[in-house]
Design an enzyme around this catalytic site. Structure first.
Site, PDB file in Angstrom:
ATOM      1  N   LYS A 164      -4.235  31.931 -65.736  1.00  0.00           N
ATOM      2  CA  LYS A 164      -3.804  31.057 -64.651  1.00  0.00           C
ATOM      3  C   LYS A 164      -2.850  29.966 -65.148  1.00  0.00           C
ATOM      4  O   LYS A 164      -2.044  29.444 -64.389  1.00  0.00           O
ATOM      5  CB  LYS A 164      -5.001  30.389 -63.988  1.00  0.00           C
TER       6      LYS A 164
HETATM    7  C1  LIG Z   1      -8.291  34.773 -61.834  1.00  0.00           C
HETATM    8  C2  LIG Z   1      -8.723  35.675 -62.904  1.00  0.00           C
HETATM    9  C3  LIG Z   1      -8.659  37.065 -62.743  1.00  0.00           C
HETATM   10  C4  LIG Z   1      -8.244  37.716 -61.450  1.00  0.00           C
HETATM   11  O1  LIG Z   1      -6.901  37.485 -61.096  1.00  0.00           O
HETATM   12  P1  LIG Z   1      -6.409  37.712 -59.599  1.00  0.00           P
HETATM   13  O2  LIG Z   1      -4.993  37.288 -59.589  1.00  0.00           O
HETATM   14  O3  LIG Z   1      -7.281  36.842 -58.739  1.00  0.00           O
HETATM   15  O4  LIG Z   1      -6.603  39.139 -59.287  1.00  0.00           O
HETATM   16  C5  LIG Z   1      -8.998  37.851 -63.822  1.00  0.00           C
HETATM   17  N1  LIG Z   1      -9.420  37.311 -64.980  1.00  0.00           N
HETATM   18  C6  LIG Z   1      -9.500  35.978 -65.165  1.00  0.00           C
HETATM   19  C7  LIG Z   1      -9.984  35.456 -66.459  1.00  0.00           C
HETATM   20  C8  LIG Z   1      -9.142  35.120 -64.136  1.00  0.00           C
HETATM   21  O5  LIG Z   1      -9.223  33.797 -64.326  1.00  0.00           O
END
Ligand SMILES: *Cc1c(COP(=O)(O)O)cnc(C)c1O
Length: 474
Positions: free
Chosen positions: A118
C-alpha cells in the site's frame, strides 16, 4: 483527461478532481473516459523497462493526468515519493525482483515505511494531494476503512500534512499488532486512528454512509484514499508495467496477485491496457473467496460475513474495485453496471452476463487458499530460503489450487509479495519456527506510544467525531 463514473449519473471530472473525491457522487467509481496511448509502442516499452521506478511512475501519472500534470510536474511528484533522498523506500529499486527459480519471480512491494504494498501508491498520494490542494486552496478530511495495511500506509503518507486530516477506521481485533502500531504511533496531530466495534465490511459501510451524506461530505470536504482511489490504481499499475516490460521475452508475463479489494489486480489489468506485455492475472484469495466464486460460477455473491484468516488484509467480502472491471466487461455500459450493483445492494448478488464472463476469463484466473495451506506454503518456501508473509504465501500457493496452470501459464510468472513477513510475526513463526525481525527503520515500533479512540460501528458516532476534529469542517 476526463474521468467518468461507472454508474453514469455523475458529471465527468478531471484527474485531480477524481483523485481528491475518491468515490463518484453517484456511488460509482471513476474510470478514465478512454485509455491513454503513448506507452504501448515497442520503443516505449523497451525504454521504460530500463528506467528507475520514479520515472516509470511519472510517465504513467502524466499519461493519466494529461494536461493537468505536465511531465515535469509528474517527475517532481514521483521523485518526492520514490527517490532515495525522499527516504521512504529502502533502496533505489523501489520494488525489487527476487528470482525463486527458472521463470518464477517474486516482486517485493513491501519496502516502504509501513512494510506493505500500500505504501507504493500512498507515498505518491501524499505529494499529489499537497499539489492538488495547494492549487485549489482547499483542505480535506480523508477517511479510510482499513483491514490493516491501508491505514498504516495512509498514516505514513499524510502525517503532518498541512491541508489534510486523516481518520482511519479499523475493525477491532482484526488487525495484527504491528499493523495497528503503524496506525497509532505516528504522533502527528492530524492523524486519528479509530477502532470500530465491527468487521472490515462494517467499517467500509460506515465510510460509504459518510460519503452518501452529501451535506456532511461537502462540509467536511471528504475524500477517500481507499483502494478505489484512482491515484492508487495509477501508482500500482507502474510496477506491473515495468516488470512486464523487463521480463517479457517472446511471450507475455503472468502475475499472481494476493487479492482482497481487487485494487492491485485491477491495476495489473490497467497496465495491460497501457500496452504492457501481460498475459494472465491470477487472483489469489483466502477463505474470503467472493472473486474466486464469481469467476468459477459466474455469480458475484456476498457471503453472510467475512471470515477472520491468517491473511487479514484480504478479509473482505465485497471487492470494491471489481465494479471497474464489471463496467469494462459489460462494454462500458453504465446503465447495465448500475442495474447489476442496484441488484447487489438489494439482494447481495448478481449474475455476470455470459459474454462479460467470457471477457473476464480472458484476463483473470482465481483460486482460494486455506489458512492451513498458507502455513504450509510459508514453511515450504522458508525451507527453500525465502521468507514470505501470509498474504504473499496465499499467492505462492495459488497455482496448486485450481488454475489451469500447465496449459495456460507459461513462464515468466511473477508473484506479488504484498507485505513484509515481520508484519505478521506470529503466523510466520508458527510456520517456520523463526521470528521475523522488523527492518532497522522501524525496529523501535513496539517502544513507540500509541494513540487511538474506540467507537461503535455507527455512522452517526463517526460523523460527530469527525465534525469535532476536522480542520476542513466548515
Ligand atoms: C491490501 C492488501 C492486499 C489486497 O490488495 P487489494 O488491492 O485489496 O486486492 C494483499 N496483501 C496485503 C498485504 C495487503 O495489505
Amino acid at each position: 483527461m476526463r474521468y467518468i463514473s461507472t454508474r453514469g449519473q455523475a458529471p465527468p471530472v478531471s484527474f485531480l478532481d477524481a483523485v481528491l473525491a475518491g468515490m463518484a457522487p453517484d456511488g460509482g467509481l471513476y474510470v478514465p473516459e478512454r485509455w491513454p496511448h503513448g506507452l504501448d509502442s515497442d520503443e516505449a516499452r523497451a525504454d521504460i523497462g530500463q528506467r528507475e521506478h520514479f520515472e516509470v511512475a511519472a510517465n504513467i501519472l502524466h499519461a493519466f493526468a494529461g494536461d493537468e500534470l505536465t511531465i515535469k510536474k509528474a517527475y517532481a511528484l514521483a521523485l518526492k515519493a520514490y527517490s532515495l533522498n525522499a527516504g521512504a523506500f529502502d533502496s533505489r529499486v523501489v520494488t525489487p525482483l527476487v528470482q525463486l527459480g527458472g521463470g518464477h519471480w517474486v516482486l517485493e512491494l513491501f519496502h516502504g515505511p509501513s512494510l506493505s504494498f500500500k505504501d507504493i501508491a500512498m507515498q505518491l498520494i501524499g505529494p499529489l494531494y499537497d499539489h492538488a490542494l495547494a492549487a485549489r486552496d482547499r483542505r480535506l478530511t480523508v477517511v479510510c476503512a482499513t483491514s490493516g495495511d491501508t491505514g498504516g500506509a495512509a498514516v505514513e503518507a499524510l502525517k503532518g500534512r498541512e491541508r489534510a486530516d486523516l481518520f482511519v477506521l479499523t475493525p477491532r481485533g482484526r488487525v495484527s499488532e504491528v499493523q495497528r502500531r503503524f496506525m497509532t504511533t505516528s504522533g502527528a496531530s492530524n492523524i486519528y486512528a479509530l477502532e470500530v466495534d465491527g468487521d472490515f465490511d462494517a467499517c467500509q459501510a460506515i465510510v460509504k454512509t459518510l460519503f452518501a451524506d452529501q451535506d456532511f461530505s461537502a462540509r467536511a470536504s471528504l475524500s477517500g484514499v481507499n483502494s478505489i482511489n484512482w491515484a492508487r490504481i495509477v501508482a500500482q499499475s507502474a510496477y506491473f508495467y515495468a516488470t512486464a516490460c523487463l521480463l517479457s521475452g517472446p511471450g507475455k508475463v503472468n502475475f499472481i496477485v494476493p487479492t482482497g479489494n481487487f485494487g492491485d489486480a485491477y491495476s495489473g489489468w490497467v497496465a495491460k491496457q497501457l500496452g504492457a506485455p501481460i498475459g494472465k492475472i491470477a487472483l489469489a484469495t483466502n477463505a474470503n473467496d467472493i472473486l474466486d466464486r464469481a469467476l468459477l460460477n459466474g455469480s458475484y455473491e456476498r457471503a453472510t460475513q467475512s471470515l477472520a484468516t491468517l491473511s487479514p488484509a484480504m478479509d473482505i467480502q465485497v471487492a470494491s474495485n471489481f465494479e471497474r472491471i464489471v463496467f469494462e466487461v459489460v462494454g462500458r455500459d453504465s446503465g447495465a453496471t448500475s442495474n447489476l450493483y442496484d441488484q447487489f445492494a438489494r439482494e447481495g448478488s448478481f449474475d455476470i452476463p455470459a459474454d462479460a464472463r467470457a471477457a473476464l476469463a480472458e484476463h483473470f484466473y482465481a483460486a482460494s487458499v486455506s489458512d492451513e495451506s498458507t502455513i504450509e506454503e510459508i514453511g515450504f518456501r522458508w525451507g527453500e530460503g525465502y521468507l514470505a508473509c501470509p498474504h504473499t504465501a496465499v499467492g505462492l500457493h495459488a497455482p496448486q489450487e485450481e488454475f489451469a496452470f500447465e496449459e495456460e501459464f507459461h513462464a515468466p510468472i511473477v508473484y506479488l509479495a504484498t507485505a513484509h513477513p515481520a508484519k505478521f510475526p506470529d503466523t510466520v513463526e508458527r510456520a517456520t519456527g523463526v521470528r521475523p525481525q522488523l527492518p532497522a527503520k522501524c525496529a523501535d515500533l513496539f517502544q513507540r506510544s500509541e494513540k487511538f479512540d474506540s467507537l461503535p460501528a455507527d455512522a452517526e458516532a463517526v460523523k460527530q467525531y469527525i465534525r469535532e476534529r476536522s480542520r476542513a469542517w466548515s
